[in-house]
Design a protein around this motif. Sequence first.
Motif, PDB file in Angstrom:
ATOM      1  N   ALA A  51       3.974   9.234   9.694  1.00 24.35           N
ATOM      2  CA  ALA A  51       3.043   8.317   9.029  1.00 24.35           C
ATOM      3  C   ALA A  51       3.796   7.574   7.927  1.00 24.35           C
ATOM      4  O   ALA A  51       4.733   8.106   7.337  1.00 24.35           O
ATOM      5  CB  ALA A  51       1.875   9.096   8.432  1.00 24.35           C
ATOM      6  N   PRO A  58       3.859  12.842   4.938  1.00 25.94           N
ATOM      7  CA  PRO A  58       3.833  11.700   5.864  1.00 25.94           C
ATOM      8  C   PRO A  58       4.898  11.780   6.956  1.00 25.94           C
ATOM      9  O   PRO A  58       4.617  11.525   8.128  1.00 25.94           O
ATOM     10  CB  PRO A  58       4.060  10.493   4.954  1.00 25.94           C
ATOM     11  CG  PRO A  58       3.612  10.926   3.607  1.00 25.94           C
ATOM     12  CD  PRO A  58       3.895  12.397   3.547  1.00 25.94           C
ATOM     13  N   CYS A  82       0.840  -1.198   0.000  1.00 22.48           N
ATOM     14  CA  CYS A  82       0.000   0.000   0.000  1.00 22.48           C
ATOM     15  C   CYS A  82       0.876   1.250   0.000  1.00 22.48           C
ATOM     16  O   CYS A  82       1.924   1.283   0.649  1.00 22.48           O
ATOM     17  CB  CYS A  82      -0.908   0.011   1.227  1.00 22.48           C
ATOM     18  SG  CYS A  82      -1.943  -1.456   1.373  1.00 22.48           S
ATOM     19  N   THR A  90       4.795   6.077   4.339  1.00 27.09           N
ATOM     20  CA  THR A  90       4.601   6.339   2.920  1.00 27.09           C
ATOM     21  C   THR A  90       4.166   5.045   2.237  1.00 27.09           C
ATOM     22  O   THR A  90       3.319   5.044   1.356  1.00 27.09           O
ATOM     23  CB  THR A  90       5.893   6.873   2.276  1.00 27.09           C
ATOM     24  OG1 THR A  90       6.291   8.044   2.979  1.00 27.09           O
ATOM     25  CG2 THR A  90       5.690   7.213   0.816  1.00 27.09           C
ATOM     26  N   CYS A 118      -3.787   0.247  -2.401  1.00 22.53           N
ATOM     27  CA  CYS A 118      -3.065  -1.009  -2.202  1.00 22.53           C
ATOM     28  C   CYS A 118      -3.105  -1.822  -3.491  1.00 22.53           C
ATOM     29  O   CYS A 118      -4.054  -1.728  -4.261  1.00 22.53           O
ATOM     30  CB  CYS A 118      -3.708  -1.837  -1.090  1.00 22.53           C
ATOM     31  SG  CYS A 118      -3.711  -1.046   0.524  1.00 22.53           S
ATOM     32  N   LEU A 144      -5.085   9.102   6.512  1.00 22.68           N
ATOM     33  CA  LEU A 144      -4.284   8.730   5.350  1.00 22.68           C
ATOM     34  C   LEU A 144      -5.203   8.302   4.213  1.00 22.68           C
ATOM     35  O   LEU A 144      -6.202   7.618   4.445  1.00 22.68           O
ATOM     36  CB  LEU A 144      -3.371   7.540   5.677  1.00 22.68           C
ATOM     37  CG  LEU A 144      -2.552   7.590   6.956  1.00 22.68           C
ATOM     38  CD1 LEU A 144      -1.917   6.239   7.213  1.00 22.68           C
ATOM     39  CD2 LEU A 144      -1.498   8.663   6.851  1.00 22.68           C
ATOM     40  N   LEU A 200      -8.078   0.924   9.199  1.00 23.84           N
ATOM     41  CA  LEU A 200      -7.722   0.988   7.787  1.00 23.84           C
ATOM     42  C   LEU A 200      -8.854   0.328   7.009  1.00 23.84           C
ATOM     43  O   LEU A 200      -9.196  -0.831   7.257  1.00 23.84           O
ATOM     44  CB  LEU A 200      -6.401   0.256   7.534  1.00 23.84           C
ATOM     45  CG  LEU A 200      -5.801   0.347   6.145  1.00 23.84           C
ATOM     46  CD1 LEU A 200      -5.349   1.779   5.856  1.00 23.84           C
ATOM     47  CD2 LEU A 200      -4.621  -0.595   6.023  1.00 23.84           C
ATOM     48  N   THR A 256       0.721   5.518   0.507  1.00 25.29           N
ATOM     49  CA  THR A 256      -0.034   6.676   0.979  1.00 25.29           C
ATOM     50  C   THR A 256       0.104   7.797  -0.046  1.00 25.29           C
ATOM     51  O   THR A 256       1.203   8.106  -0.494  1.00 25.29           O
ATOM     52  CB  THR A 256       0.503   7.135   2.347  1.00 25.29           C
ATOM     53  OG1 THR A 256       0.404   6.055   3.265  1.00 25.29           O
ATOM     54  CG2 THR A 256      -0.251   8.326   2.872  1.00 25.29           C
ATOM     55  N   THR A 257      -1.031   8.409  -0.423  1.00 25.79           N
ATOM     56  CA  THR A 257      -1.001   9.498  -1.401  1.00 25.79           C
ATOM     57  C   THR A 257      -1.313  10.857  -0.781  1.00 25.79           C
ATOM     58  O   THR A 257      -0.891  11.877  -1.309  1.00 25.79           O
ATOM     59  CB  THR A 257      -1.986   9.225  -2.553  1.00 25.79           C
ATOM     60  OG1 THR A 257      -3.299   9.039  -2.008  1.00 25.79           O
ATOM     61  CG2 THR A 257      -1.578   7.987  -3.338  1.00 25.79           C
ATOM     62  N   GLN A 258      -2.076  10.875   0.329  1.00 19.52           N
ATOM     63  CA  GLN A 258      -2.399  12.135   1.011  1.00 19.52           C
ATOM     64  C   GLN A 258      -2.442  11.874   2.511  1.00 19.52           C
ATOM     65  O   GLN A 258      -2.886  10.810   2.948  1.00 19.52           O
ATOM     66  CB  GLN A 258      -3.773  12.661   0.601  1.00 19.52           C
ATOM     67  CG  GLN A 258      -3.842  13.238  -0.784  1.00 19.52           C
ATOM     68  CD  GLN A 258      -5.226  13.827  -1.030  1.00 19.52           C
ATOM     69  OE1 GLN A 258      -6.236  13.148  -0.893  1.00 19.52           O
ATOM     70  NE2 GLN A 258      -5.261  15.107  -1.379  1.00 19.52           N
ATOM     71  N   VAL A 259      -2.013  12.881   3.285  1.00 25.30           N
ATOM     72  CA  VAL A 259      -2.042  12.787   4.745  1.00 25.30           C
ATOM     73  C   VAL A 259      -2.586  14.092   5.306  1.00 25.30           C
ATOM     74  O   VAL A 259      -2.195  15.181   4.859  1.00 25.30           O
ATOM     75  CB  VAL A 259      -0.626  12.525   5.327  1.00 25.30           C
ATOM     76  CG1 VAL A 259      -0.671  12.456   6.844  1.00 25.30           C
ATOM     77  CG2 VAL A 259      -0.026  11.256   4.752  1.00 25.30           C
ATOM     78  N   GLY A 273      -4.852   6.508   0.206  1.00 24.55           N
ATOM     79  CA  GLY A 273      -3.892   5.864  -0.671  1.00 24.55           C
ATOM     80  C   GLY A 273      -4.503   4.689  -1.400  1.00 24.55           C
ATOM     81  O   GLY A 273      -5.723   4.597  -1.530  1.00 24.55           O
TER      82      GLY A 273
END
Length: 142
Positions: free
Chosen positions: A56, A51, A32, A58, A136, A132, A110, A34-37, A134
């Motif tokens: 957090a 992140p 997975c 990435t 996967c 978060l 999640l 992460t694209t935005q936090v 994102g």
Amino acid sequence: MLNTMKRLICTAFLCSIATPLLALDTSQPLLCATTQVFQCVDGTGCSAVLPETVNAPTFLRLDVKKKMLRVYKDAPPTKIASITNIENRIVLQGAEDGSDERADGGGWTLSVESETGRFVGTIAVEQASITLFGACTEPFDA
């Protein structure tokens, strides 16, 4: 008109056989990203952050079968306490103790869409949360 109908039928057929291929296979570990936090603090609101600003991940590895989530290669995995399938999502939950130096423990959730792989994750700590966004995917060979 006949060619248009043929194209529509072919497109509908291809979509119907391709759709099941999009579903994630959670019998194998997932990778997975992460694209935005977003960080939200009680009394001050929320803001977009990198992140690393809030520690957090990435990237993370998710092993539903073993009930483990791994954020760093050398760190011990986090145990998934609860796995629930809701509609087209798999919802994972857990909690972690704080470190000896400070009270930084908290709970996490999640939620991964089984058809698209997109996820939303939340981490709740004392008077703050981290959200978060994102996606996967199943690891694949090159």
